[in-house]
Scaffold this motif. Structure first.
Motif, PDB file in Angstrom:
ATOM      1  N   ASP A 174      72.124  64.386  23.384  1.00  0.00           N
ATOM      2  CA  ASP A 174      73.241  64.669  22.478  1.00  0.00           C
ATOM      3  C   ASP A 174      73.640  63.455  21.643  1.00  0.00           C
ATOM      4  OD1 ASP A 174      73.338  67.213  23.587  1.00  0.00           O
ATOM      5  OD2 ASP A 174      74.795  66.628  25.103  1.00  0.00           O
ATOM      6  N   ARG A 241      61.051  65.481  23.786  1.00  0.00           N
ATOM      7  CA  ARG A 241      61.994  66.547  23.455  1.00  0.00           C
ATOM      8  C   ARG A 241      61.314  67.752  22.825  1.00  0.00           C
ATOM      9  NH1 ARG A 241      67.089  63.142  20.849  1.00  0.00           N
ATOM     10  NH2 ARG A 241      67.636  62.014  22.756  1.00  0.00           N
ATOM     11  N   ARG A 283      65.289  67.747  27.129  1.00  0.00           N
ATOM     12  CA  ARG A 283      66.479  67.235  26.451  1.00  0.00           C
ATOM     13  C   ARG A 283      67.467  66.826  27.543  1.00  0.00           C
ATOM     14  NH1 ARG A 283      66.064  68.278  21.203  1.00  0.00           N
ATOM     15  NH2 ARG A 283      68.266  67.856  20.837  1.00  0.00           N
ATOM     16  N   GLY A 285      70.343  65.751  29.757  1.00  0.00           N
ATOM     17  CA  GLY A 285      71.797  65.802  29.696  1.00  0.00           C
ATOM     18  C   GLY A 285      72.453  65.128  30.874  1.00  0.00           C
ATOM     19  N   ARG A 286      71.647  64.936  31.955  1.00  0.00           N
ATOM     20  CA  ARG A 286      72.231  64.374  33.174  1.00  0.00           C
ATOM     21  C   ARG A 286      71.151  63.651  33.971  1.00  0.00           C
ATOM     22  NH1 ARG A 286      73.357  67.238  38.096  1.00  0.00           N
ATOM     23  NH2 ARG A 286      72.534  69.080  37.008  1.00  0.00           N
ATOM     24  N   HIS A 297      67.716  65.685  34.341  1.00  0.00           N
ATOM     25  CA  HIS A 297      67.945  67.126  34.230  1.00  0.00           C
ATOM     26  C   HIS A 297      68.022  67.515  32.760  1.00  0.00           C
ATOM     27  CE1 HIS A 297      69.014  67.256  38.559  1.00  0.00           C
ATOM     28  NE2 HIS A 297      69.565  66.075  38.314  1.00  0.00           N
ATOM     29  N   SER A 298      67.299  68.575  32.411  1.00  0.00           N
ATOM     30  CA  SER A 298      67.277  69.090  31.054  1.00  0.00           C
ATOM     31  C   SER A 298      67.653  70.559  31.091  1.00  0.00           C
ATOM     32  CB  SER A 298      65.880  68.922  30.449  1.00  0.00           C
ATOM     33  OG  SER A 298      65.770  69.586  29.211  1.00  0.00           O
ATOM     34  N   ASP A 299      68.828  70.890  30.566  1.00  0.00           N
ATOM     35  CA  ASP A 299      69.328  72.267  30.625  1.00  0.00           C
ATOM     36  C   ASP A 299      69.270  72.751  32.074  1.00  0.00           C
ATOM     37  OD1 ASP A 299      69.756  72.273  27.860  1.00  0.00           O
ATOM     38  OD2 ASP A 299      67.699  72.859  27.458  1.00  0.00           O
ATOM     39  N   ASN A 300      68.472  73.768  32.345  1.00  0.00           N
ATOM     40  CA  ASN A 300      68.395  74.284  33.709  1.00  0.00           C
ATOM     41  C   ASN A 300      67.144  73.812  34.443  1.00  0.00           C
ATOM     42  OD1 ASN A 300      70.785  75.816  33.419  1.00  0.00           O
ATOM     43  ND2 ASN A 300      69.632  77.430  32.346  1.00  0.00           N
ATOM     44  N   VAL A 301      66.462  72.816  33.878  1.00  0.00           N
ATOM     45  CA  VAL A 301      65.217  72.314  34.464  1.00  0.00           C
ATOM     46  C   VAL A 301      65.413  70.883  34.935  1.00  0.00           C
ATOM     47  CG1 VAL A 301      62.786  71.825  34.031  1.00  0.00           C
ATOM     48  CG2 VAL A 301      63.861  73.808  32.975  1.00  0.00           C
ATOM     49  N   SER A 302      64.885  70.561  36.106  1.00  0.00           N
ATOM     50  CA  SER A 302      64.938  69.204  36.636  1.00  0.00           C
ATOM     51  C   SER A 302      63.525  68.651  36.737  1.00  0.00           C
ATOM     52  CB  SER A 302      65.594  69.196  38.024  1.00  0.00           C
ATOM     53  OG  SER A 302      66.932  69.653  37.946  1.00  0.00           O
TER      54      SER A 302
END
Length: 451
Positions: A174, A241, A283, A285-286, A297-302
């Motif tokens: 982001d 990405r 992408r 995010g965490r 972690h990218s969206d719902n994928v780790s």
């Protein structure tokens, strides 16, 4: 309070302040000297090329012939300088030792070079950002910090060649640091670490995640693979990405910089072999740390857990130095408005940039220019040769020689890839085509090949 009054000519004997003593900053000084204009180079490091030495182990994919400025070469010729072989590829350290240091030691440069002087602000004498009446004639004030003390220098013009190396982009997709990125900073390296030597112990037989899709990422991946030959427990992951590899590997054999093209082909082969574990569409995010290690972690994928992360996600300009200067910056790239359509990676993906100079680099505050890598804002793929032509044109403009400033002459090696989108932004904002010296063809992505 009365408005300060300055004549446009009463400060022309002031120096031109140059921020940064890297290749482009020193080239600006050499061009100013040739025009009889006094340069003053301000460098916050303790030697020239301070930032380059931080990646001194990296070998450039452009040979010496593309890394030496013409005015600097002429200055060095006065000192019987031994020019490196034009077809050899220097490391960052060799670039500093064999070129920048001799240039800085030339008496004409050395007497105008201030090391350990950090520029902390630039403004117009007697005018804040809001003030207009009389602004045009005011000299610039560069506030510097040296040895804990602040001083001010007056200048007739400012060339900001401070680069972007000290402000790398974050991992977070982001544009801000991912959640957990700062708290795990001890396990994240930004840039190209010296994997094969000084920092080997951080990566040998470890699980390493490389994040980024440019040539810097290729360098890191190549070093990790080479180290893994003797450290077989090393596990290499690569996250980008994008969801496609079409643009990533570059032009290969069609790239006019052969080492650049070769590097992409090497990485492509290693991915195909499974030596490098590729993760597309990441992408971040965490970032979390658990019993198994660091997890992005990218969206719902780790992604798989790793021990170290290398972030080669590019750089961004630190514009705080210019808070009181009137700039015309593109809102997306943070580069000058006229330059943005030529370099915006959203619309111009091949990395080959048409020649440009003072016209594309100017701002509302006259005789203030951002050059070099910083002029590209957040856009990638900058070549040193581009910076040298930028400062040649900019110095001509400062000298009032607009004919020379507009006659931008530069032939850049093509990348061999062109995926330009025919967007209104690119087609409507294109500046006039600049002359290409000794070339009968136009640069890639010029209107002719977009037709």
């Amino acid at each position: 309070m009365s408005t300060p009054v300055f004549s446009p000519t009463n400060h022309t004997r002031l120096p031109v302040a140059i921020i940064g003593a890297g290749p482009v900053g020193l080239a600006a000084a050499a061009h100013l000297l040739e025009r009889g204009i006094e340069p003053l180079v301000l460098e916050q490091g303790n030697e020239v090329g301070h930032s380059i030495l931080k990646w001194g182990h990296v070998r450039l994919f452009s040979p010496w012939r593309y890394n030496i400025d013409q005015a600097s070469r002429r200055l060095l010729a006065e000192r019987e300088w031994q020019e490196p072989c034009p077809d050899e590829f220097p490391t960052g350290t060799q670039l500093v030792k064999q070129y920048l240091r001799p240039l800085a030691e030339h008496p004409d440069i050395a007497s105008r070079l201030l090391l350990k002087n950090r520029a902390i602000s630039i403004t117009r004498k007697g005018f804040d950002l809001l003030s207009s009446a009389g602004r045009h004639g005011a000299p610039y004030v560069v506030r510097i910090e040296r040895g804990g003390q602040e001083e001010e220098i007056l200048a007739q013009a400012v060339i900001d060649a401070s680069g972007t190396y000290l402000t790398p982009n974050v991992v977070g997709a982001d544009g801000v640091a991912a959640i957990g990125e700062k708290s795990n900073a001890g396990s994240i390296f930004y840039g190209i670490p010296d994997i094969l030597n000084k920092q080997r112990e951080h990566y040998a037989n470890r699980r390493v995640l490389v994040i980024g899709a440019g040539h810097s990422a290729f360098n890191v991946l190549q070093d990790l693979v080479k180290m893994a030959e003797s450290e077989p427990q090393t596990e290499i992951h690569w996250a980008i990405r994008g969801a496609s590899l079409d643009r990533i590997f570059g032009g290969g054999e069609n790239d006019q910089l052969k080492e650049r093209g070769k590097l992409g082909l090497v990485i492509k082969k290693l991915v195909a072999q499974g030596t490098i574990h590729l993760h597309l569409g990441v992408r971040v995010g965490r970032i979390t740390r658990g019993d198994q290690g660091l997890v992005a972690h990218s969206d719902n994928v780790s992604l798989p857990a790793v021990d170290q992360i290398v972030a080669v996600t590019g750089f961004r300009p630190d514009l705080s130095l210019c808070d009181e200067i009137r700039l015309a910056l593109d809102p997306a790239t943070q580069s000058p408005v006229a330059l943005a359509p030529l370099i915006d990676p959203n619309e111009h993906s091949c990395g080959t940039v048409r020649p440009h100079g003072a016209d594309e680099l100017k701002h509302p505050d006259e005789n203030f220019y951002i050059v070099g890598m910083k002029s590209y804002g957040r856009a990638p793929t900058f070549l040193m040769l581009t910076g040298y032509e930028q400062v040649r044109s900019v110095v001509a403009a400062i000298a009032g020689d607009w004919q020379a400033a507009k006659q931008v002459e530069l032939v850049l090696p093509e990348t061999g890839v062109c995926h330009t989108q025919f967007s209104p932004r690119l087609l409507q904002k294109q500046p006039p085509i600049n002359k290409l010296r000794d070339s009968g063809t136009s640069s890639c992505c010029a209107p002719e090949c977009c037709a």
